[in-house]
Design an enzyme around this catalytic site. Structure first.
Site, PDB file in Angstrom:
ATOM      1  N   GLU A  86       1.896 -58.621 -24.491  1.00 21.08           N
ATOM      2  CA  GLU A  86       0.793 -57.420 -24.262  1.00 21.08           C
ATOM      3  C   GLU A  86       0.270 -57.598 -23.267  1.00 21.08           C
ATOM      4  O   GLU A  86      -1.089 -57.506 -22.920  1.00 21.08           O
ATOM      5  CB  GLU A  86       0.023 -57.445 -25.541  1.00 21.08           C
ATOM      6  CG  GLU A  86       0.805 -57.276 -26.810  1.00 21.08           C
ATOM      7  CD  GLU A  86      -0.214 -56.892 -27.812  1.00 21.08           C
ATOM      8  OE1 GLU A  86      -1.746 -57.157 -27.785  1.00 21.08           O
ATOM      9  OE2 GLU A  86       0.034 -56.646 -29.025  1.00 21.08           O
ATOM     10  N   GLU A 116       5.441 -57.975 -33.487  1.00 18.64           N
ATOM     11  CA  GLU A 116       4.492 -57.785 -34.421  1.00 18.64           C
ATOM     12  C   GLU A 116       4.139 -56.464 -35.035  1.00 18.64           C
ATOM     13  O   GLU A 116       4.431 -55.405 -34.365  1.00 18.64           O
ATOM     14  CB  GLU A 116       3.087 -57.812 -33.303  1.00 18.64           C
ATOM     15  CG  GLU A 116       2.673 -59.320 -32.837  1.00 18.64           C
ATOM     16  CD  GLU A 116       1.305 -59.568 -32.254  1.00 18.64           C
ATOM     17  OE1 GLU A 116       0.590 -58.515 -32.378  1.00 18.64           O
ATOM     18  OE2 GLU A 116       1.097 -60.586 -31.314  1.00 18.64           O
TER      19      GLU A 116
END
Length: 617
Positions: A412, A508
């Protein structure tokens, strides 16, 4: 540095136990030379390995970020000191460490989560006398470290947007900033001439390449390959070369269903006399990508499992072997065949368990929520240097583990929406990281993991072999609307594959869930909503052949810094922090254990039959 191993040529002393600790919030320790004598004043007892935060919560260290001085004493038998090199090996010090022995500075290391060694030979007290060991551990971070830290003086953290995102203690990441000597601390005695590194590459046809490094180039080396019963199945001629090629017949491949381990027994010889020996376990398996799919031992691979955290009550991020076993047993029970070491390298003992129990691991460096402060590539160089250092240390440590199937080089990036991203500098940065990783290990695919801001156009998707996507449609965006979440996820998956043509994994997805909270309608934080959320995502992703895996976030609830959207813990766990199942665990178990996309050889051995929940009707 090789994992500690005791044999006829190597001796290992475990320094685990109760040490003394003294926090140093005012940075007085160096000037006052706390390393030169016994720590005095406001000191406490701490269990090592272990984080200081929860052990010493009532002493004011729960949220402490900074320097803490650790102290112990030890003796080395006189017979061991003779003709031996004596090393201190620290499994991890989060995140910076300086080491003193008997008042002398003997070494340091920058970067958490990874082992490092310090040569103590010249600083030891002789004749078996007591040695005074002091380690100053500093848990603070910076914009140049991995993970990055929060600088309150920086313009990046003095905006109205940041005021709403501020965490206590301040972090750029959503997990607790533990500090301390978090993994094993050992004294290792080796011969003056000794083996320093072993690299094993094996193919399904039985070809094995072994590269051996030692302190002396003139001494000869010999390799024996042993099967699981200790029988010799391959042997090299003695040679002073570093590189050996061997061949074995009737290969037993390593797979989750049959995690067969061979041993490379490496000997260092002075003439015909062995002066050092080390045994490195390895498995023979191959992983490759073809046509947008990923294959393990020529069978199409689908990963079921979790993003995890290496975190437990009280011990924090400290080494916890019973917890490691429990986690693997729960993953075996639920039908998981894999996990990611989010968002940092785990204890190397976890990798060794993965080898033995047949789990597949995505191994990640601590480049979490990576942020750039300039659009000039040269300005990013201090961070780039540390990023490469973290990757090299990780590959050096874990390269021989068959359980490790991919290197994850970032998670991320640009989560904090800094101005300087999605430009030529960031594109060049990630390309350098990718090329560097491939130069160290070309046998494993490299993964980059994005968040949703730039979707299929995220520059990080160009610098990887496989794409990881963390997505929370229906939770952080357009909450509760799972039909719209399914539409958004499906559209992005199709667009990403069309643009890049690479295998994709949802690394995720999940929803915060309070165990015991229920509702008959769609209500966030209930166990029913968690189940609906996870299975809506599975319904979407499992229909695409280019999606090779689903890792639910998270395996278990975990401690975070304090924030108005976290009630002590991130509650996205399928299990509670103390490893009790929420209701979705039973639904996942039923699904994953029957899911046809998971090849039979890609499943770890199931739990033994007995009085289990599934037996009760």
């Amino acid at each position: 540095m090789l994992y500690p191993q005791q044999n006829n040529y190597r001796t290992v002393f475990d320094l685990s136990g109760f040490w003394k600790i003294k926090a140093d919030p005012q940075n007085l320790g160096h000037d006052e030379k706390w390393y030169s004598s016994n720590l005095e004043g406001d000191t406490h007892t701490i269990a090592i390995p272990g984080s200081w935060n929860e052990q010493l919560e009532e002493q004011g260290l729960k949220n402490y970020v900074g320097k803490a001085w650790h102290e112990t004493t030890f003796r080395i038998p006189q017979a061991i000191q003779k003709d031996h090199k004596i090393w201190l090996r620290i499994g991890a010090a989060d995140h910076k460490a300086e080491v003193w022995l008997n008042g002398e500075n003997v070494g340091s290391h920058f970067g958490g989560y990874m082992p490092f060694g310090v040569d103590l030979t010249e600083s030891l007290n002789k004749s078996g006398e007591v040695n005074h060991l002091v380690v100053c551990v500093d848990s603070s971070l910076s914009m140049h470290s991995l993970p990055q830290g929060v600088d309150p003086e920086s313009d990046l953290y003095n905006t109205k947007n940041y005021d709403r995102r501020h965490l206590f203690p301040a972090t750029r990441f959503d997990f607790f900033p533990y500090g301390g000597l978090t993994r094993s601390v050992n004294i290792i005695a080796v011969q003056e001439n000794h083996i320093t590194d072993i690299d094993v590459n094996a193919s399904l046809d039985g070809s094995i390449e072994v590269q051996v490094s030692a302190t002396s180039d003139s001494l000869k080396k010999q390799i024996r390959i042993l099967d699981e019963e200790g029988r010799e199945v391959g042997k090299s001629e003695s040679s002073s070369s570093e590189n050996f090629e061997l061949k074995i017949d009737k290969v037993n491949p390593w797979s989750p269903s049959s995690p067969y381990l061979y041993t490379a027994q490496v000997s260092l010889l002075n003439g015909d006399t062995i002066v050092d020996q080390y045994e490195e376990e390895f498995g023979i398996r191959e992983i490759h990508i073809k046509g947008g799919k990923i294959y393990l031992n020529n069978e199409e691979l689908f990963l079921s499992g979790f993003g995890k955290h290496e975190e437990y009550p009280i011990i924090g991020r400290g080494q916890f072997r019973p917890g490691y076993i429990r986690d693997h047993e729960l993953m075996r029970w639920i039908g998981a065949n894999s996990y990611r070491t989010s968002h940092y390298p785990y204890d190397e003992e976890m990798m060794r368990l993965g080898d033995r129990l047949g789990f597949l691991i995505i191994d990640e460096v601590p480049a979490v929520s990576l942020g750039f402060w300039s659009n000039d590539f040269e300005d990013l160089n201090p961070l780039l240097v540390n990023h490469k250092k973290a990757i090299k240390e990780l590959i050096d440590r874990d390269k021989n583990h068959p359980s490790v199937i991919s290197w994850s080089i970032t998670n991320e990036p640009n989560l904090w929406a800094e101005e300087f991203y999605q430009n030529e500098a960031s594109e060049k940065y990630f390309r350098e990281i990718y090329d560097f990783t491939k130069s160290l290990d070309s046998t494993r695919p490299v993964m980059s993991i994005s968040m949703a801001a730039f979707k299929e156009d995220d520059v990080v998707n160009d610098s990887c072999d496989i794409i990881g996507m963390n997505r929370y449609y229906g939770w952080y965006t357009k909450p509760v609307d799972l039909d719209q979440a399914a539409t958004d996820l499906g559209r992005e998956l199709e667009a990403t594959f069309k643009k890049h043509g690479k295998p994709i994994m949802i690394t995720e997805f999940g929803a915060d869930t309070v165990e015991g909270l229920h509702a008959t309608t769609a209500q966030m934080f209930t166990e029913e909503f968690q189940t609906a959320f996870i299975f809506k995502y599975l319904e979407v992703m499992e229909k695409y052949d280019f999606v090779f895996g689903a890792h639910v976030w998270n395996f278990a609830d975990f401690l975070t810094p304090q924030h108005f959207r976290r009630v002590v813990l991130n509650k996205k766990g399928v299990f509670t922090r103390d490893r009790l199942p929420k209701s979705v665990a039973f639904k996942l178990r039923e699904h994953w254990n029957k899911f046809e996309k998971i090849h039979p050889t890609h499943r770890p051995e199931s739990p033994k039959e007995g009085f289990l929940v599934k037996d009760i009707h």
